[in-house]
Each structure stands twice: as C-alpha cells, then as structure tokens.
Design a protein around this motif. Sequence first.
Motif, short mmCIF file in Angstrom:
data_model
loop_
_atom_site.label_atom_id
_atom_site.label_comp_id
_atom_site.label_asym_id
_atom_site.label_seq_id
_atom_site.Cartn_x
_atom_site.Cartn_y
_atom_site.Cartn_z
N GLU A 149 5.78 -7.90 -6.27
CA GLU A 149 6.23 -8.29 -7.71
C GLU A 149 5.48 -9.10 -8.39
OE1 GLU A 149 9.58 -8.27 -10.25
OE2 GLU A 149 9.68 -7.32 -8.23
N ASP A 150 5.58 -9.21 -9.65
CA ASP A 150 4.46 -10.14 -10.46
C ASP A 150 5.32 -11.30 -10.54
OD1 ASP A 150 2.81 -11.66 -12.07
OD2 ASP A 150 3.67 -10.52 -14.06
N MET A 151 4.60 -12.05 -9.39
CA MET A 151 5.34 -13.79 -9.22
C MET A 151 4.50 -14.53 -8.50
SD MET A 151 7.68 -12.80 -6.00
CE MET A 151 8.23 -14.26 -5.21
N VAL A 152 4.58 -15.80 -8.80
CA VAL A 152 4.04 -16.83 -8.02
C VAL A 152 5.20 -17.77 -7.34
CG1 VAL A 152 2.62 -19.08 -8.42
CG2 VAL A 152 2.26 -17.02 -9.93
N VAL A 173 2.16 -27.53 -4.87
CA VAL A 173 2.08 -28.31 -6.26
C VAL A 173 3.29 -29.29 -5.93
CG1 VAL A 173 2.38 -27.82 -8.53
CG2 VAL A 173 1.61 -26.10 -7.42
N PRO A 174 2.88 -30.47 -5.36
CA PRO A 174 3.82 -31.46 -5.21
C PRO A 174 4.25 -32.10 -6.19
CG PRO A 174 1.60 -31.82 -3.85
CD PRO A 174 1.45 -30.81 -4.85
N GLY A 175 5.88 -32.26 -6.31
CA GLY A 175 6.46 -32.91 -7.36
C GLY A 175 6.25 -32.84 -8.46
N LEU A 180 2.34 -30.21 -14.80
CA LEU A 180 0.84 -29.95 -15.18
C LEU A 180 0.21 -28.84 -14.82
CD1 LEU A 180 -0.33 -33.84 -14.12
CD2 LEU A 180 0.35 -32.83 -16.52
N ARG A 181 0.58 -28.26 -13.97
CA ARG A 181 -0.09 -27.17 -13.01
C ARG A 181 0.26 -25.80 -13.34
NH1 ARG A 181 -1.66 -28.25 -7.34
NH2 ARG A 181 -2.60 -26.20 -7.63
N ILE A 182 1.72 -25.58 -13.94
CA ILE A 182 2.28 -24.32 -14.00
C ILE A 182 1.42 -23.40 -15.03
CG2 ILE A 182 4.08 -24.39 -15.78
CD1 ILE A 182 4.44 -23.22 -12.09
N ILE A 193 8.59 -17.13 -11.65
CA ILE A 193 8.18 -18.43 -10.79
C ILE A 193 9.25 -18.63 -9.76
CG2 ILE A 193 7.58 -20.77 -10.82
CD1 ILE A 193 6.94 -20.09 -13.89
N VAL A 194 8.96 -18.71 -8.54
CA VAL A 194 9.73 -18.91 -7.42
C VAL A 194 9.47 -20.63 -7.12
CG1 VAL A 194 10.85 -18.44 -5.07
CG2 VAL A 194 10.46 -16.78 -6.90
N ILE A 195 10.31 -21.40 -7.03
CA ILE A 195 10.02 -22.82 -6.45
C ILE A 195 10.91 -23.18 -5.30
CG2 ILE A 195 10.23 -25.25 -7.18
CD1 ILE A 195 9.88 -24.30 -10.21
#
Length: 195
Positions: A149-152, A173-175, A180-182, A193-195
């Motif tokens: 799947e197209d996911m991060v 990608v802490p806290g 900033l990084r997404i 996006i799965v967090i």
Amino acid sequence: MISQNNALQVRFADYAFVRNRLLNREEIALLDVREEAPHATGHPLFAANLSLSRLELDAYTKLPRKDVVIVLIDAGEGLAEAAADRLTGMGYTQVYVFRGGIAEWREAGGELFIDVNVPSKAFGELLEAVCHTPSQPAQTVKKWLDEGEDMVVVDVRRFDEYQTMNIPTSVSVPGAELVLRIPELVPNPSTKIVI
C-alpha cells in the motif's frame, strides 16, 4: 514566594511562584534535573527533563536566553542546587531551586505525571478525539504493508523506545518532529500516514 540562602547564593522558589507564572502565562523554564528514569516516575506537567549529567551539553540549546526564569526541581537529593551553581556559572541570571523538590510539589497540591512527553501525548489524544482521526487494528496495517500500500509508518515515540521495538519499515520521528518532517517523508498528499 522567593527566598534566598545567602551562604550558598541559592535562590529558592515555591509552588505559588511557579503556579502563578504558569497561570499568568509568564515565561518560565521548569526543569527536572534528575535522570530520565526518575523523571518518568513523577514530575510536574510542564517540567522538562534536563538532567544534571547533561546540563553543560544541552543548556545553551535548550535555554538560549540567559535571562529566562529557570526553576530547578529534583527529589531533594541536592541535584537542583548543583545545577543552579553550574547554570549561574554559565551566566544564567534568573536561576531558582524549587524548595523541597517533588515531595513539596505534591504536598502543595501540585499533580505529578508519570512517563515522559506527557503534554505531547495528551495533545495527540485530544487531536484524535476532536478530529476523529481513524484508528486501524495492527492486522489491517500489516495487511497494507504486505500488499505494498502507498503508505508511510511513522513512530513518534522516543528514539530509545523505537530502537527497542518498532514496526518494520517505520521511520523514527519523535514527538513534535512529526510536524516538521512529514512534508519531506510524505510528499504525495494521497499517501496514507500511519502514526
């Protein structure tokens, strides 16, 4: 209340001083100078962890202005006084020790929070509730990964937790770094996006 011990040149602050600054939205750096493990067992909500062992390494980046009001708290073992001495020697001018440490904070009616990064975790939970962020079971996320799947997958826990155990292919990608990084991690707006 603020008091001063002239023999040691240590200025002390109490619960009312810290609480009033927080309620009045006045700048304050409330720092727990214990190591991270004791800090995680109970600390005031807005107390950032800056351990005595890392003080000289991190103070200038975490406390860029030397005139900021700094209140140091420990568990009464003398770390706060040692930190006050070091910070004063580094040129910080508004350094106070929280008299009585964590026990006095609790005795004065202050709540203690367990774990680390409590404000960011609470913010994440609030955002999830308000924005109705969808949740997926682990089995669904694994299926998506298996199917390409197209996911991060981003892991927002502390890096040491990420190193201990993580979802394969996830990115640490802490806290607050997430904000900033997404954009660089997920340039395509249709990517999941799965967090």
